[in-house]
Design a protein around this motif. Structure first.
Motif, PDB file in Angstrom:
ATOM      1  N   SER A   1      44.650 -56.601 -42.406  1.00  0.00           N
ATOM      2  CA  SER A   1      44.119 -57.346 -41.259  1.00  0.00           C
ATOM      3  C   SER A   1      45.118 -58.376 -40.734  1.00  0.00           C
ATOM      4  O   SER A   1      44.991 -58.838 -39.603  1.00  0.00           O
ATOM      5  CB  SER A   1      42.811 -58.033 -41.634  1.00  0.00           C
ATOM      6  OG  SER A   1      42.989 -58.885 -42.747  1.00  0.00           O
ATOM      7  N   ASP A   2      46.134 -58.733 -41.549  1.00  0.00           N
ATOM      8  CA  ASP A   2      47.152 -59.681 -41.085  1.00  0.00           C
ATOM      9  C   ASP A   2      47.919 -59.149 -39.876  1.00  0.00           C
ATOM     10  O   ASP A   2      48.527 -59.933 -39.138  1.00  0.00           O
ATOM     11  CB  ASP A   2      48.140 -59.992 -42.212  1.00  0.00           C
ATOM     12  CG  ASP A   2      47.515 -60.777 -43.356  1.00  0.00           C
ATOM     13  OD1 ASP A   2      46.396 -61.294 -43.164  1.00  0.00           O
ATOM     14  OD2 ASP A   2      48.125 -60.858 -44.436  1.00  0.00           O
TER      15      ASP A   2
ATOM     16  N   LEU B   1      46.557 -57.242 -37.407  1.00  0.00           N
ATOM     17  CA  LEU B   1      45.652 -56.917 -36.302  1.00  0.00           C
ATOM     18  C   LEU B   1      45.317 -58.184 -35.526  1.00  0.00           C
ATOM     19  O   LEU B   1      44.901 -59.183 -36.112  1.00  0.00           O
ATOM     20  CB  LEU B   1      44.377 -56.271 -36.849  1.00  0.00           C
ATOM     21  CG  LEU B   1      44.586 -54.985 -37.654  1.00  0.00           C
ATOM     22  CD1 LEU B   1      43.270 -54.524 -38.282  1.00  0.00           C
ATOM     23  CD2 LEU B   1      45.172 -53.885 -36.789  1.00  0.00           C
ATOM     24  N   TYR B   2      45.463 -58.115 -34.184  1.00  0.00           N
ATOM     25  CA  TYR B   2      45.253 -59.337 -33.398  1.00  0.00           C
ATOM     26  C   TYR B   2      44.559 -59.094 -32.058  1.00  0.00           C
ATOM     27  O   TYR B   2      44.291 -60.041 -31.315  1.00  0.00           O
ATOM     28  CB  TYR B   2      46.594 -60.034 -33.145  1.00  0.00           C
ATOM     29  CG  TYR B   2      47.603 -59.186 -32.413  1.00  0.00           C
ATOM     30  CD1 TYR B   2      47.730 -59.257 -31.024  1.00  0.00           C
ATOM     31  CD2 TYR B   2      48.431 -58.325 -33.103  1.00  0.00           C
ATOM     32  CE1 TYR B   2      48.655 -58.483 -30.348  1.00  0.00           C
ATOM     33  CE2 TYR B   2      49.359 -57.535 -32.441  1.00  0.00           C
ATOM     34  CZ  TYR B   2      49.471 -57.621 -31.064  1.00  0.00           C
ATOM     35  OH  TYR B   2      50.396 -56.845 -30.394  1.00  0.00           O
TER      36      TYR B   2
ATOM     37  N   GLU C   1      41.385 -57.230 -29.486  1.00  0.00           N
ATOM     38  CA  GLU C   1      39.928 -57.308 -29.478  1.00  0.00           C
ATOM     39  C   GLU C   1      39.228 -56.015 -29.885  1.00  0.00           C
ATOM     40  O   GLU C   1      38.096 -56.053 -30.352  1.00  0.00           O
ATOM     41  CB  GLU C   1      39.436 -57.725 -28.086  1.00  0.00           C
ATOM     42  CG  GLU C   1      39.855 -59.123 -27.678  1.00  0.00           C
ATOM     43  CD  GLU C   1      39.267 -60.198 -28.578  1.00  0.00           C
ATOM     44  OE1 GLU C   1      38.063 -60.115 -28.906  1.00  0.00           O
ATOM     45  OE2 GLU C   1      40.020 -61.108 -28.969  1.00  0.00           O
TER      46      GLU C   1
ATOM     47  N   GLU D   1      44.386 -51.941 -29.991  1.00  0.00           N
ATOM     48  CA  GLU D   1      45.409 -51.901 -31.040  1.00  0.00           C
ATOM     49  C   GLU D   1      46.198 -50.593 -30.969  1.00  0.00           C
ATOM     50  O   GLU D   1      47.429 -50.580 -31.072  1.00  0.00           O
ATOM     51  CB  GLU D   1      44.765 -52.049 -32.427  1.00  0.00           C
ATOM     52  CG  GLU D   1      44.186 -53.423 -32.725  1.00  0.00           C
ATOM     53  CD  GLU D   1      45.237 -54.470 -33.044  1.00  0.00           C
ATOM     54  OE1 GLU D   1      46.446 -54.138 -33.047  1.00  0.00           O
ATOM     55  OE2 GLU D   1      44.845 -55.626 -33.284  1.00  0.00           O
TER      56      GLU D   1
ATOM     57  N   HIS E   1      35.512 -54.147 -32.895  1.00  0.00           N
ATOM     58  CA  HIS E   1      36.505 -55.194 -33.152  1.00  0.00           C
ATOM     59  C   HIS E   1      37.116 -54.926 -34.522  1.00  0.00           C
ATOM     60  O   HIS E   1      36.400 -54.658 -35.490  1.00  0.00           O
ATOM     61  CB  HIS E   1      35.846 -56.571 -33.118  1.00  0.00           C
ATOM     62  CG  HIS E   1      36.840 -57.699 -33.034  1.00  0.00           C
ATOM     63  ND1 HIS E   1      37.693 -58.032 -34.069  1.00  0.00           N
ATOM     64  CD2 HIS E   1      37.132 -58.569 -32.019  1.00  0.00           C
ATOM     65  CE1 HIS E   1      38.457 -59.049 -33.709  1.00  0.00           C
ATOM     66  NE2 HIS E   1      38.135 -59.394 -32.470  1.00  0.00           N
TER      67      HIS E   1
ATOM     68  N   ARG F   1      38.106 -56.776 -36.825  1.00  0.00           N
ATOM     69  CA  ARG F   1      37.589 -57.633 -37.899  1.00  0.00           C
ATOM     70  C   ARG F   1      36.194 -57.205 -38.358  1.00  0.00           C
ATOM     71  O   ARG F   1      35.730 -57.651 -39.401  1.00  0.00           O
ATOM     72  CB  ARG F   1      37.535 -59.095 -37.424  1.00  0.00           C
ATOM     73  CG  ARG F   1      38.859 -59.634 -36.941  1.00  0.00           C
ATOM     74  CD  ARG F   1      39.828 -59.904 -38.070  1.00  0.00           C
ATOM     75  NE  ARG F   1      41.155 -60.266 -37.568  1.00  0.00           N
ATOM     76  CZ  ARG F   1      42.164 -60.631 -38.335  1.00  0.00           C
ATOM     77  NH1 ARG F   1      42.011 -60.685 -39.638  1.00  0.00           N
ATOM     78  NH2 ARG F   1      43.337 -60.935 -37.825  1.00  0.00           N
TER      79      ARG F   1
END
Length: 518
Positions: A362-363, A365-366, A368, A373, A403, A405
């Motif tokens: 997850s570090d 991934l930025y 929405e 992505e 999303h 996250r």
């Protein structure tokens, strides 16, 4: 002890679990199985009230734990009954060092100091953490952090222990120690334990019953796994050989194996071709203060070679990968990839030369949505639109409008793998790439990696994936390389790193090999 009464859990009008009615009695170890994204984590989180109190969504039906309706009791009011350890142990830490983290849950419950001290010492011994008691949590390896998280849940002496992927970051030896400790809690103290785990070969033999999701079927472990889309190698071997009842442990399978051995020829030995090195490390040293994580390691990787980096937690695998990739600390030594030190490259160039997928995907991934992505990965690497999405679909079922996250650990990992593979790097470094992936997803991952043509180094504790995929195995201990050779030779000579099939049938490594030979 735990009862689900016609439970349906819905997010954004999409049911994750539907009409689940299950009862788990006191003192039972229940194994929850299913494909990635089948609702296992949602089921576990409903037990301690995280669903729906913190996750949102809608819960229909009732979840009762020790007679308490979780819809009316938030997690803090169930803390004396339910201990919970999620997929990401770091997210649950509240203290700075190991001993303080173990004591925190007891402080929250207001236990006397002498009771807290005694339980901390017992837990340190139970999980092999005594030497780490004063260590800052941020300096621990992923596997060490996972053991601390389990210990923090145990110190409160809950009557129910819920574990989501508890062995995913543990080496085989540490996983056996943790699961043996959990089994003692079940047998000696009558604790009820619910475990969701993708590495079923580690857990199945300890379970009393298995629950298959999303169907909600519960029953004998062997029968459930034989009918499930996910099953450990010992169960798949039993199906190939026609054994009944289906064994779930290596010991039980050996009792059936004599006649199968007689039908099998000697496996063919393959001498791996010598490949041109595309990555070379020489005398790499990594130090963190007084701790020497990597001690002068030298190795090279050839084009198309698939190298598994193995060893116990804290042996220096991740530190070596980051030092080689160029983003991490390298105290001394040299690294060359295509006659260039990756450390000298800009991030975008480095990603096409030596790409690394970290333990915490997850570090990276930025954006929405998953679709964004994937689109960004295509654009950054100059690939045709849809390339990343196609890779992702081959690894796992992931909604494009979700999303990142909100995805499960396995789905997030699959997304990051697809993003990194889109650039077809010359060398791909993977840190625990199968964590959170089920067996079909791992088979898909192996197929994708084999077809890449890139040189690949993966740090892993997944001995079954190594048997299926790796051409070479490098074993580390205390920052040194202690073994380096062909995969079959290294894993069959080690009782710790041997896959299930080789424990049952000697030189054979995988169910697919046995099936082809028959």
């Amino acid at each position: 002890m735990i009862r689900f009464e016609d439970v349906t859990i819905t997010y954004a009008e999409q049911p994750v679990l539907a009409n689940i009615s299950v009862e788990i009695p006191e003192g039972e170890l229940c194994l929850v199985v299913g494909r990635t994204g089948s609702g296992k984590s949602t089921f576990l989180r409903a037990i301690n009230g995280l669903v729906p109190h913190f996750s949102g969504g809608t819960l229909a039906g009732r979840v009762l734990v020790d007679g308490r309706d979780t819809s009316r009791f938030p997690p803090r009011e169930l803390a004396d009954v339910v201990g919970f350890v999620g997929q990401d142990p770091v997210a649950g830490f509240v203290a700075d060092n190991v001993e303080d983290e173990l004591a925190y849950s007891m402080e929250s419950l207001g236990l006397p100091g002498d009771v807290m001290r005694k339980r901390v010492e017992e837990t340190l011994d139970l999980l092999g953490l005594a030497q780490l008691r004063d260590r800052p949590l941020a300096t621990l390896s992923g596997g060490q952090q996972q053991r601390v998280a389990i210990g923090a849940a145990l110190t409160a002496h809950p009557r129910v222990l819920v574990l989501d992927e508890p062995t995913s970051a543990l080496d085989p030896g540490a996983a056996e120690d943790v699961l043996a400790a959990v089994q003692r809690l079940v047998h000696d103290l009558g604790m009820t334990v619910v475990i969701a785990e993708h590495r079923l070969e580690r857990v199945a033999q300890y379970a009393d019953r298995a629950l298959l999701l999303p169907a909600g079927e519960i029953g004998d472990v062997g029968e459930v796994l034989a009918a499930a889309p996910v099953a450990p190698p010992v169960v798949r071997l039993a199906q190939v050989a026609g054994w009944s009842p289906v064994p779930v442990s290596v010991r039980d399978a050996r009792r059936h194996a004599a006649s199968l051995r007689e039908r099998l020829p000697e496996p063919a030995t393959r001498n791996p071709a010598v490949a041109v090195p595309v990555l070379a490390a020489r005398d790499v040293v990594v130090k963190y203060g007084d701790v020497q994580a990597v001690r002068g390691v030298s190795f090279s990787v050839g084009a198309g070679e698939r190298v598994a980096l193995m060893g116990r937690n804290g042996s220096g695998k991740s530190s070596l990968l980051w030092a080689v990739q160029g983003s991490g600390k390298r105290t001394s030594g040299t690294v060359s990839a295509g006659n260039t030190d990756p450390k000298s490259l800009k991030p975008a160039e480095r990603r096409k030369t030596v790409a690394l997928v970290p333990q915490q995907p997850s570090d990276l991934l930025y954006l929405e949505t998953v679709a964004e992505e994937c689109g960004q990965a295509d654009a950054e690497t100059g690939q045709p639109a849809g390339t990343c999405r196609k890779l992702l679909e081959g690894l796992a079922s992931v909604p494009q409008d979700a999303h990142p996250r909100d995805l499960s650990e396995g789905q997030r990992l699959a997304l990051v793998l697809a993003v990194m593979l889109t650039g077809t790097p010359d060398v791909l470094l993977l840190d625990e790439p199968t964590r959170g992936l089920d067996y079909p997803a791992k088979e898909a991952l192996a197929k994708v990696l084999k077809n890449l043509g890139s040189a690949i180094v993966l740090a892993t504790h997944d001995v079954e994936f190594v048997a299926e995929y790796a051409t070479r195995v490098v074993v580390m201990a205390e920052g040194d390389v202690v073994a380096d050779g062909p995969a079959r030779e290294v894993v069959t000579s080690s009782p710790v790193f041997a896959p299930q099939v080789s424990k049952i049938l000697g030189p054979w490594l995988t169910v697919a090999d046995v099936e082809a030979a028959l």
